[in-house]
Design an enzyme around this catalytic site. Structure first.
Site, PDB file in Angstrom:
ATOM      1  N   PHE A 196       7.234  28.524  38.385  1.00 31.99           N
ATOM      2  CA  PHE A 196       8.118  29.237  37.456  1.00 31.99           C
ATOM      3  C   PHE A 196       9.325  29.745  38.249  1.00 31.99           C
ATOM      4  O   PHE A 196       9.169  30.338  39.318  1.00 31.99           O
ATOM      5  CB  PHE A 196       7.349  30.381  36.808  1.00 31.99           C
ATOM      6  N   ASP A 211      -0.032  33.580  41.337  1.00 32.40           N
ATOM      7  CA  ASP A 211       0.523  34.104  40.092  1.00 32.40           C
ATOM      8  C   ASP A 211      -0.429  33.679  38.971  1.00 32.40           C
ATOM      9  O   ASP A 211      -0.678  32.484  38.781  1.00 32.40           O
ATOM     10  CB  ASP A 211       1.935  33.535  39.882  1.00 32.40           C
ATOM     11  N   TYR A 260       1.980  40.316  28.857  1.00 30.30           N
ATOM     12  CA  TYR A 260       2.357  39.941  27.483  1.00 30.30           C
ATOM     13  C   TYR A 260       1.886  38.561  27.068  1.00 30.30           C
ATOM     14  O   TYR A 260       2.106  38.144  25.946  1.00 30.30           O
ATOM     15  CB  TYR A 260       3.871  40.069  27.287  1.00 30.30           C
ATOM     16  N   LYS A 261       1.249  37.823  27.989  1.00 32.30           N
ATOM     17  CA  LYS A 261       0.789  36.472  27.633  1.00 32.30           C
ATOM     18  C   LYS A 261      -0.652  36.559  27.127  1.00 32.30           C
ATOM     19  O   LYS A 261      -0.898  37.114  26.066  1.00 32.30           O
ATOM     20  CB  LYS A 261       0.980  35.547  28.823  1.00 32.30           C
ATOM     21  N   ARG A 264       5.456  22.305  24.374  1.00 30.76           N
ATOM     22  CA  ARG A 264       4.315  23.036  24.946  1.00 30.76           C
ATOM     23  C   ARG A 264       3.510  23.717  23.840  1.00 30.76           C
ATOM     24  O   ARG A 264       4.061  24.401  22.985  1.00 30.76           O
ATOM     25  CB  ARG A 264       4.858  24.077  25.929  1.00 30.76           C
TER      26      ARG A 264
HETATM   27  C1  LIG Z   1       5.959  34.221  32.401  1.00 29.48           C
HETATM   28  C2  LIG Z   1       5.992  34.100  33.878  1.00 29.48           C
HETATM   29  C3  LIG Z   1       6.652  35.055  34.674  1.00 29.48           C
HETATM   30  C4  LIG Z   1       7.456  36.140  34.023  1.00 29.48           C
HETATM   31  O1  LIG Z   1       7.920  37.092  34.912  1.00 29.48           O
HETATM   32  P1  LIG Z   1       8.616  38.408  34.330  1.00 29.48           P
HETATM   33  O2  LIG Z   1       8.970  39.189  35.521  1.00 29.48           O
HETATM   34  O3  LIG Z   1       7.617  39.070  33.428  1.00 29.48           O
HETATM   35  O4  LIG Z   1       9.796  38.008  33.511  1.00 29.48           O
HETATM   36  C5  LIG Z   1       6.557  34.934  36.048  1.00 29.48           C
HETATM   37  N1  LIG Z   1       5.869  33.922  36.617  1.00 29.48           N
HETATM   38  C6  LIG Z   1       5.248  32.981  35.870  1.00 29.48           C
HETATM   39  C7  LIG Z   1       4.501  31.892  36.532  1.00 29.48           C
HETATM   40  C8  LIG Z   1       5.306  33.035  34.488  1.00 29.48           C
HETATM   41  O5  LIG Z   1       4.729  32.094  33.756  1.00 29.48           O
END
Ligand SMILES: *Cc1c(COP(=O)(O)O)cnc(C)c1O
Length: 413
Positions: A127, A198, A223-224, A372
């Site tokens: 990401f 992560d 939030y996921k 997705r």
């Molecule tokens: C959704 C996601 C994030 C989001 O990071 P934020 O700091 O909450 O915006 C980070 N890493 C991964 C792998 C994600 O899927």
């Protein structure tokens, strides 16, 4: 080709031990929600709990709420609950800030714990924020480190004596590829490197065993799959053995040993509390706790088994019914390497997703060409999968995705 009927799918729902959880989520009528990997659905308990936090706690307790309503201890209390979902011990997790900011803290810690080692290793499809945070930290430290990117499992062969840290997302956000946390962590440790995992697409979606895998550091999103609400705070895990060795650089007062001594000098708190920075967003944490409490009632082994069954069904039905439309499976078929989502590549993927959303099937699009679909087993059923594929068939066969209205990219995809 024969494939399961809708009645077969409804029968599987009737036999599903997780099916009752669906009633515990608010889902708008007419929507099949296949985007819980991006923003989890709202637990039914959340609005009343937030209302109480606003009216009784904030409204009535006012400043007293920091003690009387337990606001002050929330980051550690909710962290201890998350620990039960991902194989950590109490005192190894705090809820704080965003995933990006927590990455900065643990990357700093990992580099400091491995002086003399220059290389951070990750993958090109990680990401972007994970890579961006590493780039920013490297620049701040005077460009003495480099970030090297290795596609897929080729990272295993690259880990060497110069590697300070291996930073990966356990389930790739785009393809749904799931790394083997235990074996990659073992490889990293064999050369003396540290690991940061992560868990954005795995915490709450499947069993995770951080301590069983001897993970050093981890971060994840609220939030996921934790269903904490839009922009919910994130969490950070630091293995107990590393906690005393390093002061993370965002040395705000909430990570101080005695914030209310108002000392001039920063003295870090003992343990995981030193990974806190400033004052926590109490209302957002209140909503997050509702999502986590609900998840703690579920058996994550059952969640994982159902997630794989849902995604198998989706793959089977799309391949049987959408052949000839150019959708190419981007997600591994092997269960060990699959997360809780299924992705297809198609050059017109963005428009196809918009056409699906217009018909109530909510997935999302990830540039350049990924459609997705996330499967959250607590509120998605087998008949939902059947109906979603039936809608996809309609969108493809009518060609309605070609409508110019669906070609306009929104700010958030
Ligand atoms: C959704 C996601 C994030 C989001 O990071 P934020 O700091 O909450 O915006 C980070 N890493 C991964 C792998 C994600 O899927």
């Amino acid at each position: 080709m024969s494939f399961p009927t809708r009645a077969d799918c409804a029968a599987r729902d009737a036999a599903d031990p997780l099916f009752p959880f669906r009633q515990r989520f608010h889902l708008p009528p007419g929507v099949i929600y296949l985007d819980g990997n991006s923003l989890g659905a709202m637990p039914v308990s959340t609005p009343a709990r937030l209302q109480a936090a606003i009216e009784q706690e904030w409204g009535h307790e006012l400043i007293r709420g920091w003690n009387s309503a337990g606001w002050y201890t929330m980051p550690r209390r909710i962290g201890d609950k998350i620990a039960r979902l991902i194989g950590a011990n109490p005192g190894e997790i705090v809820v704080a800030d965003s995933t990006s900011i927590n990455l900065f803290k643990v990357l700093s810690a990992a580099l400091r714990l491995r002086p003399g080692r220059r290389i951070l290793r990750s993958e090109p499809e990680n990401f972007p924020t994970d890579l961006y945070m590493a780039q920013g930290l490297i620049a701040l430290l005077g460009d003495q480190h480099v970030l090297e990117l290795h596609p897929g499992d080729s990272i295993i062969d690259a880990i060497d004596e110069e590697t300070a840290v291996v930073m990966l997302t356990q389930v790739n956000y785009r393809t749904g590829y799931r790394y083997d946390m235990a074996s990659i962590t073992r490889c990293a440790h064999a050369t003396g490197a540290l690991v940061i995992w992560d868990l954005a697409h795995s915490a709450g979606a499947m069993p995770v065993d951080l301590n069983g895998c001897e993970v050093d550091f981890a971060v994840g999103c609220g939030y996921k799959y934790l269903n904490g609400g839009p922009g919910a705070p994130a969490f950070v895990f630091v293995a107990e053995r590393h906690q005393a060795q390093f002061i993370q650089p965002l040395s705000g007062w909430m990570g101080h040993a005695q914030p209310f001594a108002f000392d001039t000098q920063y003295t870090p708190a003992e343990g995981i509390a030193r990974y806190l920075c400033g004052t926590q967003p109490v209302l957002s944490m209140t909503a997050l706790e509702c999502g986590i409490d609900l998840l703690l009632e579920a058996d994550l082994e059952q969640v994982r088994a159902k997630s794989l069954a849902l995604s198998d069904l989706f793959i089977e039905l799309v391949e049987a019914r959408c052949a000839g439309h150019g959708l190419e499976l981007a997600t591994p078929r092997e269960h060990d390497h699959r997360g809780s989502q299924v992705c297809w590549r198609h050059p017109a993927g963005y428009a196809m997703i918009q056409a699906l959303i217009a018909r109530g099937v909510i997935g999302d699009f990830r540039a350049p060409d990924i459609l997705r679909f996330g499967f959250t087993p607590l509120y998605v059923g087998f008949a939902d999968v059947w109906d979603a594929v039936d809608t996809l068939v309609t969108v493809l066969e009518t060609g309605e995705w070609r409508d110019p209205a669906y070609q306009q990219w929104a700010a958030v995809t």
